[in-house]
Scaffold this motif. Structure first.
Motif, PDB file in Angstrom:
ATOM      1  N   ASP A  85      13.129 -12.676  19.382  1.00 50.01           N
ATOM      2  CA  ASP A  85      12.605 -14.037  19.271  1.00 50.01           C
ATOM      3  C   ASP A  85      11.981 -14.484  20.594  1.00 50.01           C
ATOM      4  O   ASP A  85      10.970 -15.197  20.613  1.00 50.01           O
ATOM      5  N   ILE A  86      12.564 -14.056  21.696  1.00 44.97           N
ATOM      6  CA  ILE A  86      11.992 -14.368  23.021  1.00 44.97           C
ATOM      7  C   ILE A  86      10.693 -13.598  23.230  1.00 44.97           C
ATOM      8  O   ILE A  86       9.670 -14.157  23.636  1.00 44.97           O
ATOM      9  N   ALA A  87      10.722 -12.285  22.931  1.00 43.92           N
ATOM     10  CA  ALA A  87       9.550 -11.439  23.159  1.00 43.92           C
ATOM     11  C   ALA A  87       8.368 -11.855  22.290  1.00 43.92           C
ATOM     12  O   ALA A  87       7.206 -11.758  22.719  1.00 43.92           O
ATOM     13  N   GLY A  88       8.665 -12.316  21.091  1.00 47.15           N
ATOM     14  CA  GLY A  88       7.597 -12.687  20.164  1.00 47.15           C
ATOM     15  C   GLY A  88       6.830 -13.925  20.566  1.00 47.15           C
ATOM     16  O   GLY A  88       5.792 -14.239  19.957  1.00 47.15           O
ATOM     17  N   ARG A  89       7.297 -14.645  21.572  1.00 46.91           N
ATOM     18  CA  ARG A  89       6.612 -15.853  22.037  1.00 46.91           C
ATOM     19  C   ARG A  89       5.786 -15.595  23.305  1.00 46.91           C
ATOM     20  O   ARG A  89       5.336 -16.528  23.955  1.00 46.91           O
ATOM     21  N   CYS A  90       5.601 -14.306  23.619  1.00 49.63           N
ATOM     22  CA  CYS A  90       4.758 -13.899  24.747  1.00 49.63           C
ATOM     23  C   CYS A  90       3.469 -13.289  24.202  1.00 49.63           C
ATOM     24  O   CYS A  90       3.459 -12.722  23.109  1.00 49.63           O
ATOM     25  N   PRO A  91       2.391 -13.362  24.951  1.00 50.78           N
ATOM     26  CA  PRO A  91       1.143 -12.733  24.501  1.00 50.78           C
ATOM     27  C   PRO A  91       1.303 -11.224  24.357  1.00 50.78           C
ATOM     28  O   PRO A  91       2.019 -10.591  25.133  1.00 50.78           O
ATOM     29  N   ALA A  92       0.640 -10.657  23.372  1.00 54.90           N
ATOM     30  CA  ALA A  92       0.644  -9.204  23.197  1.00 54.90           C
ATOM     31  C   ALA A  92      -0.099  -8.543  24.358  1.00 54.90           C
ATOM     32  O   ALA A  92      -1.034  -9.113  24.914  1.00 54.90           O
ATOM     33  N   GLU A  93       0.343  -7.356  24.739  1.00 52.49           N
ATOM     34  CA  GLU A  93      -0.307  -6.591  25.800  1.00 52.49           C
ATOM     35  C   GLU A  93      -0.946  -5.334  25.221  1.00 52.49           C
ATOM     36  O   GLU A  93      -0.404  -4.712  24.302  1.00 52.49           O
ATOM     37  N   GLU A  94      -2.071  -4.956  25.776  1.00 57.57           N
ATOM     38  CA  GLU A  94      -2.755  -3.746  25.319  1.00 57.57           C
ATOM     39  C   GLU A  94      -2.089  -2.516  25.949  1.00 57.57           C
ATOM     40  O   GLU A  94      -1.795  -2.489  27.145  1.00 57.57           O
ATOM     41  N   THR A  95      -1.853  -1.500  25.128  1.00 55.30           N
ATOM     42  CA  THR A  95      -1.303  -0.240  25.617  1.00 55.30           C
ATOM     43  C   THR A  95      -2.432   0.708  25.986  1.00 55.30           C
ATOM     44  O   THR A  95      -3.370   0.900  25.209  1.00 55.30           O
ATOM     45  N   ARG A  96      -2.333   1.303  27.167  1.00 58.42           N
ATOM     46  CA  ARG A  96      -3.275   2.349  27.582  1.00 58.42           C
ATOM     47  C   ARG A  96      -2.465   3.601  27.888  1.00 58.42           C
ATOM     48  O   ARG A  96      -1.669   3.629  28.832  1.00 58.42           O
ATOM     49  N   PHE A  97      -2.668   4.627  27.068  1.00 61.20           N
ATOM     50  CA  PHE A  97      -1.887   5.847  27.234  1.00 61.20           C
ATOM     51  C   PHE A  97      -2.480   6.721  28.337  1.00 61.20           C
ATOM     52  O   PHE A  97      -3.693   6.728  28.560  1.00 61.20           O
ATOM     53  N   PRO A  98      -1.629   7.490  29.025  1.00 69.76           N
ATOM     54  CA  PRO A  98      -2.120   8.411  30.062  1.00 69.76           C
ATOM     55  C   PRO A  98      -2.713   9.669  29.417  1.00 69.76           C
ATOM     56  O   PRO A  98      -2.768   9.800  28.195  1.00 69.76           O
ATOM     57  N   VAL A  99      -3.107  10.616  30.239  1.00 65.02           N
ATOM     58  CA  VAL A  99      -3.585  11.906  29.743  1.00 65.02           C
ATOM     59  C   VAL A  99      -2.405  12.667  29.137  1.00 65.02           C
ATOM     60  O   VAL A  99      -1.342  12.779  29.752  1.00 65.02           O
ATOM     61  N   VAL A 152       7.734 -13.399  10.765  1.00 64.48           N
ATOM     62  CA  VAL A 152       9.154 -13.060  10.665  1.00 64.48           C
ATOM     63  C   VAL A 152       9.610 -13.316   9.238  1.00 64.48           C
ATOM     64  O   VAL A 152       9.491 -14.433   8.721  1.00 64.48           O
ATOM     65  N   ALA A 153      10.118 -12.284   8.593  1.00 64.81           N
ATOM     66  CA  ALA A 153      10.560 -12.401   7.209  1.00 64.81           C
ATOM     67  C   ALA A 153      11.928 -13.076   7.141  1.00 64.81           C
ATOM     68  O   ALA A 153      12.605 -13.252   8.159  1.00 64.81           O
ATOM     69  N   GLU A 154      12.325 -13.437   5.946  1.00 60.06           N
ATOM     70  CA  GLU A 154      13.665 -13.980   5.762  1.00 60.06           C
ATOM     71  C   GLU A 154      14.687 -12.882   6.048  1.00 60.06           C
ATOM     72  O   GLU A 154      14.565 -11.759   5.553  1.00 60.06           O
ATOM     73  N   ALA A 155      15.665 -13.181   6.863  1.00 60.80           N
ATOM     74  CA  ALA A 155      16.669 -12.179   7.231  1.00 60.80           C
ATOM     75  C   ALA A 155      17.513 -11.817   6.018  1.00 60.80           C
ATOM     76  O   ALA A 155      17.879 -12.668   5.206  1.00 60.80           O
ATOM     77  N   MET A 156      17.815 -10.534   5.902  1.00 59.55           N
ATOM     78  CA  MET A 156      18.667 -10.036   4.829  1.00 59.55           C
ATOM     79  C   MET A 156      19.782  -9.203   5.448  1.00 59.55           C
ATOM     80  O   MET A 156      19.533  -8.397   6.349  1.00 59.55           O
ATOM     81  N   PRO A 157      21.024  -9.365   5.011  1.00 58.32           N
ATOM     82  CA  PRO A 157      22.108  -8.549   5.562  1.00 58.32           C
ATOM     83  C   PRO A 157      21.979  -7.105   5.105  1.00 58.32           C
ATOM     84  O   PRO A 157      21.384  -6.815   4.059  1.00 58.32           O
ATOM     85  N   PRO A 158      22.523  -6.176   5.869  1.00 58.39           N
ATOM     86  CA  PRO A 158      22.571  -4.781   5.394  1.00 58.39           C
ATOM     87  C   PRO A 158      23.386  -4.701   4.105  1.00 58.39           C
ATOM     88  O   PRO A 158      24.216  -5.569   3.826  1.00 58.39           O
TER      89      PRO A 158
END
Length: 535
Positions: A518-532, A276-282
């Motif tokens: 911040d909540i999502a980043g503390r969960c394990p990454a999941e592998e994506t499997r695309f359909p046909v 996570v980088a240092e936050a910068m305002p728009p």
């Protein structure tokens, strides 16, 4: 450096007119939030306080770390429904920080129908549990509930996603090592008693918290036994005799302190998986978004100008900027978190859909969350569009979006209609969270289009039967359709039914998204499997 350059004059008549109109929407939002935060009717609130019990939001505040944010979900559930007697669905849910650990807090508001369950209450409880389950958040349930509201039986009892699912979710989360903790703050009957009984640890307040499958009145009616509340389900009995609860507290504050101690000893906290980088305002004030939202909802908004005021340093590394340009795709940061943005800038063409699918696959490979900023009337129609494969190209975008296992967030910033709503990660495609801005409108189609289509169908019936449809009656019918679709599409209607998680003031959007990331980043990454994919 790919900085978005603003081309808008913030002193123009159009900007100032838009700003004035949008400020009224924001004022309405904050007024309505203030109303629902009060809880139940004044008489019920006064009785609650007379019993020396803390109001539900006053219980949540000391449970959380001092000065930390409470990320509430579904605050406006029940608004304008049930005669406005179900503020927040009678149930408060949100993520709070307890000893530095993110926890899902679920709390009955006993001033609203005694904390009993309506269909919306059960739906909100399950929605919060599913968010907690996905993000592996400990669940802290502040219980004070009369159980099921009997007339609501069809919406709370027989089906998946209702009250039975609440118990199932508790059990399965516990089985996966996601802590379940309860405080029994007041009388909790039937379903209200099962909730703490199904938790890993339960705290109960002496001579205030009671839990029993049948109340003293029900026991007498069913068995003839006369028993008082304390010996049937009080704190002393459950902590010393039945063993149903584990900790006996002297009052609400003591129960909250015990619960904080329990959370403190839940083991190691999950670590952030992203850099996570240092936050910068728009580079431009987010409040200027008020002047960018056109006061005529039929006119699309300038999405580049909005992004300029939403992302860190107004820095967007745009992907394929010269191809499929009615869908902006690009990499940016929000409060330091990297995110892949898909934002509408017109109707979706086949090229836009292909570009979006390509971009989503890049984000999945790189474990970059996705943000869908929806303002779209749908996919292009017509002979040329069909012959060039709009259906299969749109299917690629929807398939990629649905299959993506990175965190996904949707913010509806304008009109969001038909298949466009689905393609931009509508509720059915399970975004981690979906928000509306106050001006947002979502429906199968716009009010004018719906009136034209339905009037055309009815006109066909008149023609086949050889009858005449008077113009004044036709216009009256079309206006009725417009009114129905207009009311349905309103952002408050979506929030009230929990078809969205909240309505956000645009200036809140950066912080709210950052809290979710911040909540999502503390969960394990999941592998994506695309359909046909159909090529």
């Amino acid at each position: 450096m790919p900085i978005i350059q603003s081309q808008i004059s913030i002193t123009s008549k159009e900007f100032l007119a838009n700003k004035e109109a949008f400020q009224k929407r924001v004022e309405e939002l904050h007024r309505r939030r203030g109303e629902v935060k009060l809880g139940g009717p004044e008489k019920a609130r006064e009785l609650h306080k007379k019993r020396n019990q803390m109001m539900v939001r006053d219980r949540i505040k000391p449970l959380c770390d001092p000065g930390s944010p409470f990320l509430e979900l579904g605050m406006l559930v029940g608004l304008d429904l049930h005669n406005n007697e179900l503020p927040s669905g009678g149930f408060i849910t949100g993520v709070g920080l307890i000893h530095g650990r993110r926890c899902m807090i679920l709390a009955h508001d006993a001033t609203v129908k005694g904390g009993s369950y309506y269909a919306l209450t059960a739906k909100k409880h399950v929605r919060a549990q599913m968010y907690a389950w996905k993000h592996r958040l400990p669940c802290i349930t502040l219980v004070q509930s009369g159980g099921a509201n009997l007339p609501e039986q069809p919406g709370i009892f027989p089906d998946d996603g209702q009250m039975g699912s609440i118990f199932y979710n508790q059990i399965m989360m516990s089985a996966e090592g996601i802590p379940q903790i309860a405080i029994v703050h007041g009388p909790s009957t039937a379903g209200g008693a099962y909730m703490p009984a199904l938790c890993d640890e339960a705290v109960i307040v002496r001579e205030q918290g009671y839990m029993y499958l049948g109340s003293p009145t029900l026991v007498e009616a069913a068995t003839g036994e006369i028993v008082d509340a304390e010996s049937l389900g009080g704190g002393e009995m459950h902590c010393k005799v039945s063993g149903v609860t584990d900790h006996l507290a002297e009052n609400d504050s003591h129960a909250i302190a015990i619960t904080r101690d329990i959370v403190e000893r839940l083991g190691n906290k999950p670590e952030m998986r992203w850099q996570v980088a240092e936050a910068m305002p728009p580079r431009h004030d987010p409040a200027e978004i008020y002047g960018l939202i056109n006061h005529d909802h039929r006119i699309p908004n300038d999405t580049h100008e909005i992004l300029c005021r939403l992302i860190d340093d107004s820095n967007l590394q745009e992907f394929k900027p010269h191809y499929g340009d009615t869908l902006i795709c690009g990499f940016a940061r929000i409060m330091g978190f990297e995110i892949g943005i898909l934002a509408n800038k017109g109707v979706l063409f086949g090229e836009s859909a292909l570009k979006g699918a390509h971009f989503i696959s890049l984000c999945c490979q790189r474990d970059i969350p996705l943000l869908f900023m929806a303002d779209v009337s749908g996919f292009m129609v017509g002979r040329e569009a069909e012959q060039t494969g709009i259906a299969k190209h749109g299917a690629k975008l929807i398939s990629a979006m649905a299959a993506a296992k990175v965190p996904k967030y949707t913010v509806v910033i304008g009109g969001d209609y038909g298949a466009g709503y689905l393609a931009m990660c509508g509720r059915a495609f399970k975004p981690d969270a979906l928000f509306n801005w106050p001006n947002a409108r979502t429906a199968l189609m716009g009010p004018d289009q719906a009136a034209m289509v339905l009037a055309g169908v009815r006109q066909g019936i008149y023609d086949r039967e050889g009858n005449t449809w008077p113009e004044d009656e036709k216009e009256k019918y079309k206006q009725m359709v417009r009114d129905d679709f207009d009311a349905f599409a309103n952002a408050y209607n979506f929030a009230a039914h929990l078809w969205s998680d909240d309505i956000l003031d645009p200036v809140e959007t950066r912080e709210v998204l950052a809290l979710h990331l911040d909540i999502a980043g503390r969960c394990p990454a999941e592998e994506t499997r695309f359909p046909v994919f159909r090529f």
